[in-house]
Design an enzyme around this catalytic site. Sequence first.
Site, PDB file in Angstrom:
ATOM      1  N   ASP A   1       0.830  -1.207   0.000  1.00 17.94           N
ATOM      2  CA  ASP A   1       0.000   0.000   0.000  1.00 17.94           C
ATOM      3  C   ASP A   1       0.865   1.258   0.000  1.00 17.94           C
ATOM      4  O   ASP A   1       2.089   1.201   0.237  1.00 17.94           O
ATOM      5  CB  ASP A   1      -0.909  -0.024   1.240  1.00 17.94           C
TER       6      ASP A   1
ATOM      7  N   ASP B   1     -10.924   2.126  -3.054  1.00 17.70           N
ATOM      8  CA  ASP B   1     -11.515   1.839  -1.746  1.00 17.70           C
ATOM      9  C   ASP B   1     -13.034   1.973  -1.803  1.00 17.70           C
ATOM     10  O   ASP B   1     -13.711   1.749  -0.795  1.00 17.70           O
ATOM     11  CB  ASP B   1     -10.959   2.790  -0.683  1.00 17.70           C
TER      12      ASP B   1
HETATM   13  C1  GLA Z   1      -5.706   1.961   2.104  1.00 16.95           C
HETATM   14  C2  GLA Z   1      -6.182   0.793   1.268  1.00 16.95           C
HETATM   15  C3  GLA Z   1      -7.246   0.024   2.027  1.00 16.95           C
HETATM   16  C4  GLA Z   1      -6.694  -0.436   3.348  1.00 16.95           C
HETATM   17  C5  GLA Z   1      -6.182   0.754   4.145  1.00 16.95           C
HETATM   18  C6  GLA Z   1      -5.473   0.311   5.403  1.00 16.95           C
HETATM   19  O1  GLA Z   1      -6.698   2.920   2.231  1.00 16.95           O
HETATM   20  O2  GLA Z   1      -6.651   1.226   0.029  1.00 16.95           O
HETATM   21  O3  GLA Z   1      -7.694  -1.060   1.259  1.00 16.95           O
HETATM   22  O4  GLA Z   1      -5.655  -1.367   3.127  1.00 16.95           O
HETATM   23  O5  GLA Z   1      -5.264   1.517   3.372  1.00 16.95           O
HETATM   24  O6  GLA Z   1      -5.043   1.364   6.147  1.00 16.95           O
END
Ligand code: GLA
Length: 699
Positions: free
Chosen positions: A453, A523
């Site tokens: 990430d 997300d």
């Molecule tokens: C990002 C990712 C999510 C999740 C969060 C965790 O926003 O896109 O899917 O993994 O981080 O903090």
Amino acid sequence: MPSSTPSASGQNSAESRSSQGILVAETVIKIEAGDFELQFKTDESGRLLILSCGAWNSASGPDGWAYPPSGDGWVFEPALSVVHHDGNRSTDLRVEAIEKEGHLTTIHLFDPLYAFFVKLKFQAFPAYGVIEAWTEIQHQEPGEITLEAYASSSLDLGEGSFHLTQFCGDWADEAHVVEEPINRGIKIIDSKLGVRAHQFTAPWILVSNGPAQEESGEVLAGSLWWSGSFKFSVEKLPMNSVRLIAGINPFGSAINLPAGEIFATPKMTWAWSATGTGDLTRNLHRYVRNEVLREGNTERAILLNNWEATYFDFDEAKVISLFDGAKALGMELFLLDDGWFANKHPRSGDHQGLGDWEPNTEKLPNGIGILADVAQKKGLRFGLWFEPEMVNPKSALFEEHPDWVIKQPGRELELQRNQLTLDLSNPDVREFAFKVLDSALKETPGISYIKWDCNRYLTQPGSTYLSKKNQTHLQVDYVHGLYEVMERVKAAHPNVEIMMCSGGGGRVDYAALSFAHEVWPSDMTDPSRRIFIQWGFSYFMPAIATAAHVTKMGERPIKFAFDVAMSGRLGMDVDAEKLTLEEHAFAKKAIQNYKQIREIIQMGDLYRLESPYTGPRASLQLTLNNRSVVFAYATDGAPSQNLSLRALDPEASYQVREINRLDEDRDLGFISGKELLTSGLPIDALGTFGSQVFEVLPY
Ligand code: GLA
């Protein structure tokens, strides 16, 4: 002046050179990739002109310079801008040689006034109608030079009623398909974010002759292999020809290049179709599966991610109970997301702990190893979340290495999601980032999947590692540093799968994808919005690389959520214990169905049948070896209307079944290919968030 170079081997010319070694014969150079061809030629002064791109004839005369440098005649957006060692800001490029090795063509250019050399490289992939183009720049001038613009590729499309499509949005709102006519003047599609660089715009474009159409029309696709700031300029010159220039965004990123060093730009993938975006997409998907993505022909597991099920609130017992839920539903892989690490400042939320990659002893007293073991015993693979490039100021890492972050001297630190970016131009930081992953993967060999990430972009681009003079290298060195770390992880742990994530779809270029197995596009997991996001991604990303999870977001019917997620790489972000009995039974059945159709979805050809943008229904068909799966979705009500399918054998008979129903599957019997292609497949009237999935198998 030209140094020792390969001999010229252009096509259609007898070799003829000036006393300076310039190739002055009129030589035509063809880059052939199946139905896509780029043609260049050298003129009588040895300049390189572009003649055509696909079926489009480029501008003639000086407007058609192939890779226009600034300062010696070219007054529009330049592909190249150089300050030579003596301060001269002009560059003149002439052809020195042309080299062909299989499908790789290199056109050697040089400046007659300087020991300054440019190689234009073209790698053709005839099987997909794809040409990768990039540029290498080098010099032997007596002092350093500065590159102020250094495009990967430049094309001239000539005159036409061209339309431009970009894919823009924001966090949780990615990949809107936005089309407009290309008018006189210049349009810049770019990112200046440096890191998480695609949050607002993906590095992909389409240019079509007239509005882009699925089944017909000429269309060019461009996709840059660069995870940092990028720039596409689309300029309709006064003579009406359209010029595309694509590459790293040189904004704030001048490169000081010492003699002898090669500066290689990232690749730009160009693809062409004379028969619409449908064929273009199918070719690009094959190319991505075979040439870009890791293990692009291996089926992907069905994944349970705990993120939207628990967020930061879990412990060992909870995680193990999620394993049981995943297994009971028939899932194959578990991914433990954010929140599993840090002790001095436990990662109880996004405000602290990032950077301290040891398991949190309160939540996970027995560490990660035991979780991987238990998962394995229960027949599940185990995966773990990392964000190795980032740090919370409230962390042991930041307390120890405050100079490792990207920041501007004297300025108050600007946080995003309470975090800062680590400076990957610094080799110590790269070593740290590699070790974060390498140590965890070595310590727990049961981890076979990671989510990588990256949750913020740059707002104060400054490095304590780089010299004052080379501060402008930061954005480019960062991305090269990132690729070095990713390459090391890939080499050291070749069997570990990677999901590329960046707060959703903030890192969606082909270079990032080449280290990974899939991307997390957004997300936003409400299926009514996800239909649009997946539609946008589908132009450049095959279903196998597009992670799509069933969640509770939007509280949509579970069937609708599954029907949408099953057109990508299926997963869930749900606590199975919290499903109702009916939802549980449906989820189990849908997962079983997905296993039956997985090969068609993940390896098949995509036909976008009805766009969600025009509504009231969106529909897709995926086809592999004459076997198809058809998805129809209504975000609003849609009346019953037949749906004409594609790519079937009109002479064959197909067994059609509606699957993923809340009750029994429905057998529609045998329908001829001809009927499905013409009168179409009967689709019911669908209410808001209604959907249907059909399996169409040859009899
Ligand atoms: C990002 C990712 C999510 C999740 C969060 C965790 O926003 O896109 O899917 O993994 O981080 O903090």
